[in-house]
Design a protein around this motif. Structure first.
Motif, PDB file in Angstrom:
ATOM      1  N   SER A  92       0.835  -1.197   0.000  1.00  5.68           N
ATOM      2  CA  SER A  92       0.000   0.000   0.000  1.00  5.68           C
ATOM      3  C   SER A  92       0.868   1.245   0.000  1.00  5.68           C
ATOM      4  CB  SER A  92      -0.898   0.018   1.241  1.00  5.68           C
ATOM      5  OG  SER A  92      -0.133   0.311   2.403  1.00  5.68           O
ATOM      6  N   TYR A  93       0.259   2.375  -0.243  1.00 12.23           N
ATOM      7  CA  TYR A  93       0.957   3.667  -0.170  1.00 12.23           C
ATOM      8  C   TYR A  93       1.580   3.841   1.209  1.00 12.23           C
ATOM      9  CZ  TYR A  93       1.409   8.652   0.763  1.00 12.23           C
ATOM     10  OH  TYR A  93       1.880   9.881   1.166  1.00 12.23           O
ATOM     11  N   TRP A  94       0.812   3.480   2.263  1.00 13.74           N
ATOM     12  CA  TRP A  94       1.280   3.666   3.637  1.00 13.74           C
ATOM     13  C   TRP A  94       2.501   2.787   3.925  1.00 13.74           C
ATOM     14  CZ3 TRP A  94      -1.501   7.664   4.581  1.00 13.74           C
ATOM     15  CH2 TRP A  94      -2.823   7.727   4.131  1.00 13.74           C
ATOM     16  N   GLU A  95       2.470   1.552   3.459  1.00 15.29           N
ATOM     17  CA  GLU A  95       3.587   0.638   3.678  1.00 15.29           C
ATOM     18  C   GLU A  95       4.853   1.136   2.975  1.00 15.29           C
ATOM     19  OE1 GLU A  95       1.042  -3.526   4.103  1.00 15.29           O
ATOM     20  OE2 GLU A  95       1.495  -2.705   2.116  1.00 15.29           O
ATOM     21  N   LEU A  96       4.676   1.569   1.727  1.00 16.62           N
ATOM     22  CA  LEU A  96       5.824   2.077   0.972  1.00 16.62           C
ATOM     23  C   LEU A  96       6.396   3.335   1.622  1.00 16.62           C
ATOM     24  CD1 LEU A  96       4.475   1.572  -2.659  1.00 16.62           C
ATOM     25  CD2 LEU A  96       6.274   0.252  -1.533  1.00 16.62           C
ATOM     26  N   LYS A  97       5.509   4.224   2.059  1.00 14.82           N
ATOM     27  CA  LYS A  97       5.950   5.490   2.654  1.00 14.82           C
ATOM     28  C   LYS A  97       6.695   5.269   3.968  1.00 14.82           C
ATOM     29  CE  LYS A  97       2.846   8.053   4.756  1.00 14.82           C
ATOM     30  NZ  LYS A  97       3.346   8.161   6.172  1.00 14.82           N
ATOM     31  N   ASN A  98       6.147   4.437   4.852  1.00 19.55           N
ATOM     32  CA  ASN A  98       6.693   4.318   6.201  1.00 19.55           C
ATOM     33  C   ASN A  98       7.880   3.368   6.316  1.00 19.55           C
ATOM     34  OD1 ASN A  98       4.125   5.718   6.736  1.00 19.55           O
ATOM     35  ND2 ASN A  98       4.644   5.340   8.880  1.00 19.55           N
ATOM     36  N   TRP A  99       7.918   2.352   5.460  1.00 17.43           N
ATOM     37  CA  TRP A  99       8.985   1.358   5.583  1.00 17.43           C
ATOM     38  C   TRP A  99      10.075   1.467   4.509  1.00 17.43           C
ATOM     39  CZ3 TRP A  99       4.312   0.301   7.797  1.00 17.43           C
ATOM     40  CH2 TRP A  99       4.336  -0.276   9.069  1.00 17.43           C
ATOM     41  N   LYS A 148      16.094 -12.709   7.142  1.00 15.09           N
ATOM     42  CA  LYS A 148      15.470 -13.710   6.272  1.00 15.09           C
ATOM     43  C   LYS A 148      14.667 -14.756   7.040  1.00 15.09           C
ATOM     44  CE  LYS A 148      19.210 -17.099   5.680  1.00 15.09           C
ATOM     45  NZ  LYS A 148      20.045 -17.787   4.671  1.00 15.09           N
ATOM     46  N   GLY A 149      14.918 -14.898   8.341  1.00 15.94           N
ATOM     47  CA  GLY A 149      14.202 -15.889   9.126  1.00 15.94           C
ATOM     48  C   GLY A 149      13.091 -15.291   9.966  1.00 15.94           C
ATOM     49  N   ILE A 150      12.332 -16.172  10.607  1.00 17.31           N
ATOM     50  CA  ILE A 150      11.347 -15.713  11.594  1.00 17.31           C
ATOM     51  C   ILE A 150      12.096 -15.085  12.779  1.00 17.31           C
ATOM     52  CG2 ILE A 150       9.526 -16.441  13.195  1.00 17.31           C
ATOM     53  CD1 ILE A 150       8.908 -18.732  11.280  1.00 17.31           C
ATOM     54  N   LEU A 156      13.468  -0.048  12.439  1.00 18.94           N
ATOM     55  CA  LEU A 156      12.480  -0.904  11.789  1.00 18.94           C
ATOM     56  C   LEU A 156      13.086  -2.273  11.523  1.00 18.94           C
ATOM     57  CD1 LEU A 156      11.226   1.722   9.175  1.00 18.94           C
ATOM     58  CD2 LEU A 156      10.127   1.121  11.350  1.00 18.94           C
ATOM     59  N   ILE A 157      12.367  -3.335  11.856  1.00 18.37           N
ATOM     60  CA  ILE A 157      12.848  -4.697  11.626  1.00 18.37           C
ATOM     61  C   ILE A 157      11.790  -5.460  10.828  1.00 18.37           C
ATOM     62  CG2 ILE A 157      13.617  -6.858  12.684  1.00 18.37           C
ATOM     63  CD1 ILE A 157      14.379  -5.222  15.172  1.00 18.37           C
ATOM     64  N   LEU A 158      12.190  -6.009   9.700  1.00 25.38           N
ATOM     65  CA  LEU A 158      11.304  -6.814   8.863  1.00 25.38           C
ATOM     66  C   LEU A 158      11.869  -8.221   8.754  1.00 25.38           C
ATOM     67  CD1 LEU A 158      10.417  -4.357   5.950  1.00 25.38           C
ATOM     68  CD2 LEU A 158       8.990  -5.000   7.910  1.00 25.38           C
ATOM     69  N   ASN A 159      11.078  -9.195   9.135  1.00 25.33           N
ATOM     70  CA  ASN A 159      11.492 -10.593   9.065  1.00 25.33           C
ATOM     71  C   ASN A 159      11.033 -11.239   7.765  1.00 25.33           C
ATOM     72  OD1 ASN A 159      11.299  -9.868  12.090  1.00 25.33           O
ATOM     73  ND2 ASN A 159      12.517 -11.726  12.070  1.00 25.33           N
ATOM     74  N   GLN A 160      11.627 -12.385   7.494  1.00 30.03           N
ATOM     75  CA  GLN A 160      11.320 -13.180   6.295  1.00 30.03           C
ATOM     76  C   GLN A 160      11.523 -12.360   5.018  1.00 30.03           C
ATOM     77  OE1 GLN A 160       7.400 -14.892   7.469  1.00 30.03           O
ATOM     78  NE2 GLN A 160       8.554 -16.801   7.732  1.00 30.03           N
TER      79      GLN A 160
END
Length: 370
Positions: free
Chosen positions: A4-11, A47-49, A191-195
């Motif tokens: 979404s726009y929000w996801e792209l903007k914030n992350w 890349k992992g959980i 910000l931390i993004l898994n997988q």
């Protein structure tokens, strides 16, 4: 996947620093960057959980090398290099303890022991002969003798009765450590993004294009903290090294307390409360264990069980409750690789099986490159 726009903007917009790997090195790197750049957007990709390599899978040894490991290193490095490496490990442990606190880490300084199988008389004699020399070498760091003779009061079997004791060694709770680091990262607006597996990247001179299994985005700087998974990144200056581990069910009146090394550090065990964690055996199959597969093999698990039954707990009934593996990063040289790879890409890898000790410092040094 469509964001979404929000996801792209914030992350994924105006990302200044992207770190690959959310283990000890990656999170210390991120926290150091936050201290340097209070308002920067910092993104960590994992890349992992959970951290995939060894940060949540290690044995929790707060150590800097047994005497047999140090003697082995002295055969492949000069004295100054070995002392510098041990100094880095000690400094890294201090950084970790200062950042998180001993209570959070459940840091216990029970001391560390090295024991020697009766079938390995030459190693036993060499290590005891070298105690005065190694103590003299390390005295400027520790201000006292590090290694001393101790008798076996743990009721081990098939070993020489004399052990080598190191009062400076301790143990930590690995799970507590990583949870605390993750909490600190989130509390510091990291910000931390898994997988999210990084499949490719392209340094565009003034920025970096990063492609993952989920998205392509732009970052100003890209920092790799992937240790055992960084062979290609470093042109094979390091190789992955799998470490297989098992843990027992609780044992009533367990008589073992501390951290223990066996066979030049290729085997290691400790108590976790009233359980025994036992790992190692990579030297049984170096080629097979040069892998990033998080599985176990019969040859190593059978040997771990045999040594547990015949050497460590010879007269104590016990059951195995769980098994797992972690991936280390090793190479011909023990010194970590902390360097700039291109205009905007950096790495901090090859922890040599000492991630708990040296990971904090490597993360700090990595952040200081930018």
């Amino acid at each position: 996947m469509m964001f979404s726009y929000w996801e792209l903007k914030n992350w994924f917009t105006n990302v200044e620093y992207t770190i690959v790997g959310s283990g000890i090195v990656g999170l210390h790197c991120a926290l150091t960057l936050r201290e340097k750049f209070p308002k920067a957007k910092i993104l960590v990709l994992e890349k992992g959980i959970l951290p995939q390599g060894a940060s949540t899978k290690n044995a929790g040894f707060a150590c800097f090398g047994s005497i047999s490991e140090i003697i082995h290193d002295l055969k492949n490095h000069n004295e100054e290099e070995v002392v510098q490496l041990i100094h880095k490990r000690v400094t890294g442990l201090e950084l970790l303890r200062n950042r998180l606190g001993d209570a959070t880490l459940d840091f216990q300084r029970y001391g560390g022991y090295e024991l020697f199988l009766k079938t390995n008389k030459l190693l036993y004699e060499e290590c005891f002969d070298q105690i005065p020399f190694v103590n003299k070498l390390l005295r400027p760091l520790f201000k006292s003798d590090v290694f001393q003779k101790s008798e076996d009061h743990f009721h081990f079997n098939s070993i020489f009765q004399s052990l080598i004791f190191n009062p400076f060694e301790g143990q930590i709770d690995t799970g507590n450590m990583m949870q605390a680091l993750l909490k600190q990262a989130v509390a510091n607006d990291i910000l931390i993004l898994n997988q999210q597996l990084v499949t490719s990247f392209n340094d565009l001179n003034d920025k970096v294009e990063v492609v993952t299994n989920g998205i392509s985005f732009i970052t100003q700087k890209l920092l790799f903290a992937t240790n055992g998974f960084a062979a290609q990144l470093t042109n094979n200056e390091l190789q992955p090294a799998r470490a297989q581990v098992l843990i027992t069910k609780p044992i009533e009146s367990l008589h073992i307390k501390g951290t223990f090394h066996l066979d030049e550090g290729y085997y290691y065990f400790r108590n976790i409360g009233n359980r025994v964690l036992f790992g190692g055996g990579r030297n049984l199959d170096f080629k097979g264990e040069t892998t990033t597969e998080l599985t176990q093999t019969k040859i190593i698990q059978d040997q771990l069980e045999l040594l547990l039954k015949t050497v460590i707990l010879p007269n104590t009934p016990h059951e195995i409750e769980h098994r797992w593996s972690g991936i280390m990063g090793v190479g011909k040289q023990k010194k970590p690789i902390v360097k700039q790879l291109s205009n905007n890409v950096y790495c901090g890898v090859r922890l040599g099986g000492m991630g708990v000790a040296i990971g904090s410092l490597v993360g700090k040094e990595l952040a200081e490159l930018v």
